[in-house]
Design a protein around this motif. Structure first.
Motif, PDB file in Angstrom:
ATOM      1  N   UNK A 117      13.648  34.275  14.040  1.00 22.10           N
ATOM      2  CA  UNK A 117      13.235  34.892  12.783  1.00 22.10           C
ATOM      3  C   UNK A 117      14.084  36.067  12.319  1.00 22.10           C
ATOM      4  N   UNK A 118      14.948  36.603  13.193  1.00 17.04           N
ATOM      5  CA  UNK A 118      15.719  37.781  12.797  1.00 17.04           C
ATOM      6  C   UNK A 118      17.086  37.355  12.273  1.00 17.04           C
ATOM      7  N   UNK A 119      17.372  37.585  10.995  1.00 14.96           N
ATOM      8  CA  UNK A 119      18.672  37.177  10.442  1.00 14.96           C
ATOM      9  C   UNK A 119      19.774  38.140  10.852  1.00 14.96           C
ATOM     10  N   UNK A 120      20.997  37.655  10.775  1.00 17.42           N
ATOM     11  CA  UNK A 120      22.158  38.503  11.027  1.00 17.42           C
ATOM     12  C   UNK A 120      22.381  39.396   9.807  1.00 17.42           C
ATOM     13  N   UNK A 121      22.419  40.702  10.014  1.00 17.73           N
ATOM     14  CA  UNK A 121      22.560  41.628   8.898  1.00 17.73           C
ATOM     15  C   UNK A 121      23.996  42.083   8.670  1.00 17.73           C
ATOM     16  N   UNK A 122      24.872  41.846   9.646  1.00 15.19           N
ATOM     17  CA  UNK A 122      26.273  42.241   9.483  1.00 15.19           C
ATOM     18  C   UNK A 122      26.994  41.196   8.642  1.00 15.19           C
ATOM     19  N   UNK A 123      27.585  41.635   7.561  1.00 12.06           N
ATOM     20  CA  UNK A 123      28.229  40.722   6.629  1.00 12.06           C
ATOM     21  C   UNK A 123      29.330  39.921   7.312  1.00 12.06           C
ATOM     22  N   UNK A 124      29.458  38.655   6.897  1.00  9.73           N
ATOM     23  CA  UNK A 124      30.502  37.799   7.452  1.00  9.73           C
ATOM     24  C   UNK A 124      31.871  38.305   7.027  1.00  9.73           C
ATOM     25  N   UNK A 125      32.872  37.969   7.822  1.00 13.20           N
ATOM     26  CA  UNK A 125      34.226  38.410   7.514  1.00 13.20           C
ATOM     27  C   UNK A 125      34.802  39.206   8.669  1.00 13.20           C
ATOM     28  N   UNK A 126      35.927  39.851   8.448  1.00 13.15           N
ATOM     29  CA  UNK A 126      36.568  40.630   9.519  1.00 13.15           C
ATOM     30  C   UNK A 126      35.640  41.723  10.045  1.00 13.15           C
ATOM     31  N   UNK A 127      35.567  41.846  11.350  1.00 13.92           N
ATOM     32  CA  UNK A 127      34.704  42.846  11.969  1.00 13.92           C
ATOM     33  C   UNK A 127      35.555  43.842  12.746  1.00 13.92           C
ATOM     34  N   UNK A 128      34.952  44.986  13.011  1.00 10.27           N
ATOM     35  CA  UNK A 128      35.647  46.007  13.786  1.00 10.27           C
ATOM     36  C   UNK A 128      35.831  45.522  15.223  1.00 10.27           C
ATOM     37  N   UNK A 129      37.033  45.546  15.709  1.00  8.04           N
ATOM     38  CA  UNK A 129      37.283  45.145  17.084  1.00  8.04           C
ATOM     39  C   UNK A 129      36.814  46.249  18.030  1.00  8.04           C
ATOM     40  N   UNK A 130      36.317  45.814  19.163  1.00  8.33           N
ATOM     41  CA  UNK A 130      35.823  46.785  20.138  1.00  8.33           C
ATOM     42  C   UNK A 130      36.993  47.334  20.944  1.00  8.33           C
ATOM     43  N   UNK A 131      37.255  48.626  20.752  1.00  9.88           N
ATOM     44  CA  UNK A 131      38.280  49.319  21.521  1.00  9.88           C
ATOM     45  C   UNK A 131      37.668  50.594  22.073  1.00  9.88           C
ATOM     46  N   UNK A 132      37.752  50.759  23.366  1.00 12.35           N
ATOM     47  CA  UNK A 132      37.166  51.936  23.993  1.00 12.35           C
ATOM     48  C   UNK A 132      37.799  53.216  23.461  1.00 12.35           C
ATOM     49  N   UNK A 133      39.101  53.191  23.250  1.00  7.43           N
ATOM     50  CA  UNK A 133      39.789  54.376  22.747  1.00  7.43           C
ATOM     51  C   UNK A 133      39.290  54.745  21.355  1.00  7.43           C
TER      52      UNK A 133
END
Length: 396
Positions: free
Chosen positions: A178-194
């Motif tokens: 029942x919970x929709x994805x709220x993050x818009x489709x398309x390029x996303x922020x890559x996970x970088x620890x720095x």
């Protein structure tokens, strides 16, 4: 915003507090079963809290990279498995491991739910939903010990972790279906620890944002202390059945609804800074009246706990203003800001629970005084934020 989505997000914020508060009344039973002293048993709470706070630092950035739904679902699956593992643990060592894993997985809901609200809620929903979620988070601290004691008395302490696992599984099914994805489709922020470290450094160097988050976290903890200890106060100081405490939920919920209605109507006419001051004024007034009332009456009736309702009303007003003000600081990085807010709030709660709460549980006047002192510290942090403001957001 759909009502069903709001209920799911509220349920997600309950995952962490329930995992903390439900099993605390069973420390002695756990120690007896495992043949361990109380210091060792309390270590299971410390390990949980460490994992809980540590992983909160990453959930916002992870949800930016992989989406809100996947991170929530994976965390709920891990939480459910860890809870069932704790229920089956044959000894303290394995129980400690499962509690650590449970803590690592429990914080995703409280962090990401804030971000989902910011992305999905519009109009009046954007004003009132954060308040409802915050109050559910606080009330879950109050009902946790009651649920835990009830399960322990009837089915034993392991039933608490079976119940936590079942709750996690139900939340997983609800979010999956029942919970929709709220993050818009398309390029996303890559996970970088720095990059994440750089973001946190930038936020920690923003005194206005930091003092505001710390101030509100401390002020909220005044409500959390009252809510968490109120059931014990009812039983030990007022000499009434703990179930009577449940009767406070009705006027408490009604008071919060009134506060939310007022705030959502006033937010377009009153600046967030002024609305924040109104909320803080109500909270300090409630704290002072609580001390006066309990001193005069000797805390002989359930009315001694009614200031909790008025404190919650002030907190509801302040929550709306606080939410609006923080959004102006990092609109392009709200998920990471939400992670930092959750960490600060949890750390304040953990410190207060460990260092302050043990001195307040046996007296209504002590509880009222502790609430006032806690709020005073939060107000001082707000003043420091105003003195260090780089913008005019707090000057309204």
């Amino acid at each position: 915003m759909r009502t069903l989505t709001i209920f799911i997000l509220a349920g997600l914020t309950m995952v962490g507090p329930l995992a903390i508060d439900t099993y605390i009344p069973t420390f002695y039973a756990i120690g007896h079963d495992f043949g361990a002293d109380q210091t060792s048993v309390r270590l299971t709470l410390s390990v949980f809290l460490f994992g809980f706070v540590f992983m909160m630092l990453f959930y916002g950035a992870l949800s930016d990279a992989f989406g809100r739904r996947p991170v929530i679902l994976w965390s709920l699956a891990a939480y459910t498995a860890a809870s069932f593992g704790a229920a089956l643990a044959p000894g303290l060592e394995s129980f400690l491991i499962f509690r650590g894993l449970e803590g690592l997985a429990a914080g995703a809901g409280s962090v990401i739910s804030r971000t989902i609200i910011q992305e999905q809620a519009t109009g009046a929903d954007a004003q009132r939903v954060p308040v409802y979620i915050m109050m559910v988070f606080g009330l879950s601290m109050a009902i946790g010990p009651i649920i835990g004691e009830g399960l322990h008395a009837t089915l034993g302490w392991r039933s608490i972790f079976w119940a936590l696992g079942l709750f996690g599984a139900l939340m997983f099914l609800a979010c999956y279906s029942l919970l929709p994805e709220s993050l818009a489709a398309g390029p996303r922020r890559r996970f970088h620890l720095k990059t994440l470290v750089t973001d946190y450094r930038r936020m920690l160097k923003h005194p206005q944002f930091l003092w505001l988050v710390l101030s509100f976290g401390i002020a909220f903890n005044g409500f959390a202390l009252y809510a968490r200890l109120a059931a014990n106060i009812v039983a030990t100081c007022l000499h009434l059945p703990e179930v009577v405490f449940a009767g406070l939920f009705i006027p408490l919920a009604r008071g919060i609804m009134i506060a939310v209605t007022f705030s959502t109507r006033a937010v377009n006419r009153i600046s967030p800074a002024r609305l924040l001051r109104i909320g803080y004024f109500i909270m300090v007034l409630a704290s002072m009246l609580s001390i006066i009332f309990n001193y005069v009456t000797g805390a002989i009736a359930l009315w001694a706990l009614l200031p909790l309702i008025f404190y919650a009303i002030g907190l509801a007003v302040a929550t709306l203003a606080n939410t609006n003000m923080k959004l102006d600081f990092f609109p392009d990085n709200r998920s990471v800001a939400s992670s930092l807010q959750s960490v600060v709030q949890t750390l304040v709660f953990a410190i207060a629970s460990g260092l302050v709460a043990p001195f307040l549980f046996d007296s209504v006047i002590k509880l009222a005084g502790g609430t006032l002192a806690t709020f005073g510290l939060g107000l001082y942090c707000l003043v420091l934020g105003r003195k260090n403001r780089p913008t005019a957001v707090l000057a309204g």
